[in-house]
Enzyme design. Structure first.
Site, PDB file in Angstrom:
ATOM      1  N   SER A  12       0.757  -1.193  -0.126  1.00  0.00           N
ATOM      2  CA  SER A  12      -0.009  -0.130  -0.027  1.00  0.00           C
ATOM      3  C   SER A  12       0.814   1.407  -0.044  1.00  0.00           C
ATOM      4  CB  SER A  12      -0.939  -0.121   1.154  1.00  0.00           C
ATOM      5  OG  SER A  12      -0.222  -0.113   2.151  1.00  0.00           O
ATOM      6  N   ASP A  45      -2.831   8.204   8.069  1.00  0.00           N
ATOM      7  CA  ASP A  45      -3.700   7.069   8.691  1.00  0.00           C
ATOM      8  C   ASP A  45      -2.828   6.434   9.695  1.00  0.00           C
ATOM      9  OD1 ASP A  45      -2.517   5.441   7.327  1.00  0.00           O
ATOM     10  OD2 ASP A  45      -4.336   4.895   6.086  1.00  0.00           O
ATOM     11  N   HIS A  70       0.188   4.973   7.100  1.00  0.00           N
ATOM     12  CA  HIS A  70       0.601   5.554   5.852  1.00  0.00           C
ATOM     13  C   HIS A  70       1.150   7.011   5.879  1.00  0.00           C
ATOM     14  CE1 HIS A  70      -1.991   2.235   4.366  1.00  0.00           C
ATOM     15  NE2 HIS A  70      -0.933   1.978   3.994  1.00  0.00           N
TER      16      HIS A  70
END
Length: 356
Positions: A34, A322, A325
């Site tokens: 991600s 978040d 990240h």
């Protein structure tokens, strides 16, 4: 370490110079999770590892979510801009005979790990093994378009950015309900990771990759999802020690592969010190908060920024977007430092920008 860094700088600089001399675009292939995904999981109907909803993308061009797990750009996006090339599209967005296959691809997938069992509870994601299969299919498309010899040269000349391993800890070994954390000691687990990675990188080499940059792991013990496990809100020392052990073993693995595989130029990009310094000294880089995220997330149900989450007032004040990240602003700092290290055999810390 210095030998690896010299090699890293040498082949990266040579690739950029060759690109400029030939006035042709550098071709890049990106494998990852991600931290570098640009939307592959949007095409996986049942994936729970996705970010195609607000408030992701609020600071990206167009202001809408694209499947990037941040409020704006990934480090890969920023590096691509610095190289003067478009950010490679997600593999799953392309039609079988799309000409875009000739211009670089992003295979990264949120929730992906080195191990196939990593992120199992996300239901769908492209593991590193899956991404390698996608690369093999990419080469078949390229071969059909330009022939076998040209296809081999194409993939030999390309640059490969690989960054995986974070989820093998955060969404596997560190999860009490996952078998690997119960079954293995950390010594055994890191041996499993690096032996698996050895086989995977060898396969990537056999498919034609020669110039590979492997991104090491950052201080995972300091990301918000891990800090909440500390009674004092501090970084988890043991997790960071495990990460450093993985990084050390991976550096050695790359050195061994370079000796074993003819023409291989595999290099390790050590991002750990830069990320740790950014977290420990946020004000030096123009940030105010590094111990929690801009988006007020619920770490008990995943830690992603949901549409009903409350955002901070100034997103540029926060290192993290978040629970997992970095923010767009933090990615800019880290990309600047990474790019400098790729071009220099003895990089110094990037000067702190004045963003306020």
């Amino acid at each position: 370490m210095m030998i690896l860094r010299l090699a890293l700088a040498a082949f990266f600089s040579a690739s950029v110079a060759a690109q400029s001399a030939l006035t042709t675009s550098l071709i890049t292939y990106i494998f990852g999770d991600s931290l570098t995904e640009v939307g592959n999981n949007n095409y996986l109907q049942y994936s729970l590892a996705r970010s195609d909803f607000p408030w992701y993308g609020v600071d990206f061009s167009g202001g809408k979510a694209t499947g990037r797990f941040t409020n704006g750009r990934t480090i890969g996006d920023i590096i691509s801009t610095k190289l003067g090339i478009p950010s490679p599209p997600p593999y799953l967005s392309l039609l079988r005979n799309d000409d875009a296959f000739l211009n670089g691809i992003n295979y990264a997938s949120g929730g992906a790990g080195i191990l196939n069992e990593t992120g199992l509870y996300f239901i769908q994601r492209l593991t590193f093994d899956d991404q390698i299969i996608c690369f093999k299919k990419t080469k078949e498309v390229i071969r059909a378009k330009i022939g076998d010899r040209a296809a081999n040269k194409h993939v030999n000349d390309a640059m490969y950015f690989i960054g995986l391993g974070s989820n093998d800890y955060v969404n596997n070994f560190l999860q009490p309900f996952m078998a690997d954390g119960q079954q293995y000691t950390h010594d055994e687990f890191v041996e499993l990771l690096t032996s698996t990675l050895h086989n995977q990188l060898t396969t990537v080499y056999e498919l034609g990759a020669r110039k590979v940059i492997f991104h090491g792991l950052g201080p995972l013990g300091c990301i918000p999802s891990q800090r909440v496990k500390s009674k004092t809100g501090m970084c988890l020392k043991r997790v960071n020690e495990w990460v450093m052990e993985f990084n050390s073993r991976t550096k050695k693995l790359l050195q061994d592969l370079n000796k074993k595989l003819p023409g291989a130029k595999f290099a390790f990009a050590d991002t750990y010190p830069a990320v740790l310094d950014l977290i420990n000294n946020p004000t030096h880089y123009g940030f105010k908060v590094a111990n929690t995220s801009c988006c007020n997330v619920d770490t008990s149900v995943g830690g992603l920024c949901l549409p009903n989450s409350k955002m901070c007032k100034n997103r540029k004040d926060f290192v993290f977007w978040d629970a997992f990240h970095p923010s767009d602003s933090a990615n800019q700092i880290l990309a600047d430092q990474l790019f400098s290290s790729l071009l220099s055999s003895s990089p110094s810390p990037a000067p702190a920008p004045n963003r306020h």
